[in-house]
Write an enzyme that holds these catalytic residues in place. Structure first.
Site, mmCIF file in Angstrom:
data_model
loop_
_atom_site.group_PDB
_atom_site.id
_atom_site.type_symbol
_atom_site.label_atom_id
_atom_site.label_comp_id
_atom_site.label_asym_id
_atom_site.label_seq_id
_atom_site.Cartn_x
_atom_site.Cartn_y
_atom_site.Cartn_z
ATOM 1 N N SER A 25 0.835 -1.209 0.000
ATOM 2 C CA SER A 25 0.000 0.000 0.000
ATOM 3 C C SER A 25 0.870 1.258 0.000
ATOM 4 O O SER A 25 0.602 2.208 -0.747
ATOM 5 C CB SER A 25 -0.915 0.011 1.228
ATOM 6 O OG SER A 25 -1.826 -1.051 1.193
ATOM 7 N N ARG A 48 1.251 7.708 5.742
ATOM 8 C CA ARG A 48 0.367 6.864 6.543
ATOM 9 C C ARG A 48 -1.019 7.498 6.677
ATOM 10 O O ARG A 48 -2.024 6.785 6.759
ATOM 11 C CB ARG A 48 0.967 6.603 7.928
ATOM 12 C CG ARG A 48 0.224 5.522 8.705
ATOM 13 C CD ARG A 48 0.940 5.141 9.975
ATOM 14 N NE ARG A 48 2.101 4.316 9.745
ATOM 15 C CZ ARG A 48 2.068 2.976 9.663
ATOM 16 N NH1 ARG A 48 0.921 2.339 9.768
ATOM 17 N NH2 ARG A 48 3.182 2.302 9.480
ATOM 18 N N HIS A 51 -2.701 6.582 3.570
ATOM 19 C CA HIS A 51 -3.032 5.169 3.665
ATOM 20 C C HIS A 51 -4.301 4.960 4.481
ATOM 21 O O HIS A 51 -5.140 4.113 4.146
ATOM 22 C CB HIS A 51 -1.856 4.427 4.311
ATOM 23 C CG HIS A 51 -2.086 2.983 4.552
ATOM 24 N ND1 HIS A 51 -2.279 2.461 5.804
ATOM 25 C CD2 HIS A 51 -2.154 1.933 3.690
ATOM 26 C CE1 HIS A 51 -2.450 1.150 5.719
ATOM 27 N NE2 HIS A 51 -2.375 0.801 4.450
#
Length: 226
Positions: A25, A48, A51
């Site tokens: 990812s 992040r 994500h």
């Protein structure tokens, strides 16, 4: 042949399959994000957050005080408490990762005496929760993370300006329409504590949790490189 995944660490996923998915990812985000101006120590936090939200607008909306990441890493490594505005953030954080650093997470918004004080003062629970944290001395050197309540962030700024609180770093990411933008701008304008913000109306507990997990990963990396 692809490079092997890093050796699992406290801040990695607990299974090889989970780690592989997470790393893939991140690789997809790196390929698709396009140009960005974040230095190497800030990009893992933004990545992040992308994500966690699948929102590439975080590229640019997330902004950092120059000392924010280093201040957060230092606070995490010494086990400074996290002061959060809502329970959603507290329950979203990885317990093994918190235990690794000896971090306690505090939130007071649902405490009966905080609710009663807010009703008596005709203010929000979030305001009184931050005042409670200050009264207990928890805002000194802590990581303050606000993802839901703009009034909590405005109160933290007020306490800092009044000399009643000096957090190590403030994550100002309240989501919404009433005072959300203004609270973040007030934090930036104050500039008396390092900050990480999501400019504009976007934000939320999910993004705060993602940012804190990213900062803990950076803290673990820094600790292993000592």
């Amino acid at each position: 042949m692809t490079n092997p995944l890093p050796t699992p660490r406290v801040t990695e996923q607990l299974t090889a399959a989970g780690a592989a998915i997470e790393h893939e990812s991140f690789a997809i985000i790196d390929r698709e994000v396009g140009a960005h101006a974040y230095p190497a120590h800030e990009w893992p936090v933004v990545r992040r957050m992308i994500h966690a939200s699948a929102d590439f607008e975080m590229n640019g909306l997330v902004q950092f005080h120059p000392d924010a990441v280093s201040a957060a890493i230092a606070a995490i490594r010494r086990g400074a408490p996290f002061i959060v505005d809502v329970e959603m953030i507290r329950v979203g954080l990885s317990q093994p990762r918190l235990r690794h650093f000896g971090i306690e997470v505090h939130e007071f918004i649902s405490d009966p005496d905080v609710i009663a004080a807010a009703q008596a003062a005709n203010t929000t629970r979030a305001v009184m929760a931050m005042r409670r944290a200050a009264e207990l001395g928890l805002l000194a050197g802590s990581v303050v993370a606000i993802g839901n309540a703009p009034t909590a962030l405005l109160e933290v700024v007020r306490l800092i300006e009044a000399g009643q609180a000096q957090p190590a770093v403030v994550l100002g990411m309240p989501v919404g329409f009433v005072s959300a933008v203004e609270s973040k701008e007030a934090l930036i304008a104050s500039n008396r504590a390092p900050w990480i913000v999501v400019r504009g109306r976007k934000g939320g507990s999910t993004l705060v949790v993602a940012a804190l997990h990213a900062l803990m990963a950076l803290a673990e990396t820094a600790d292993s490189e000592r």
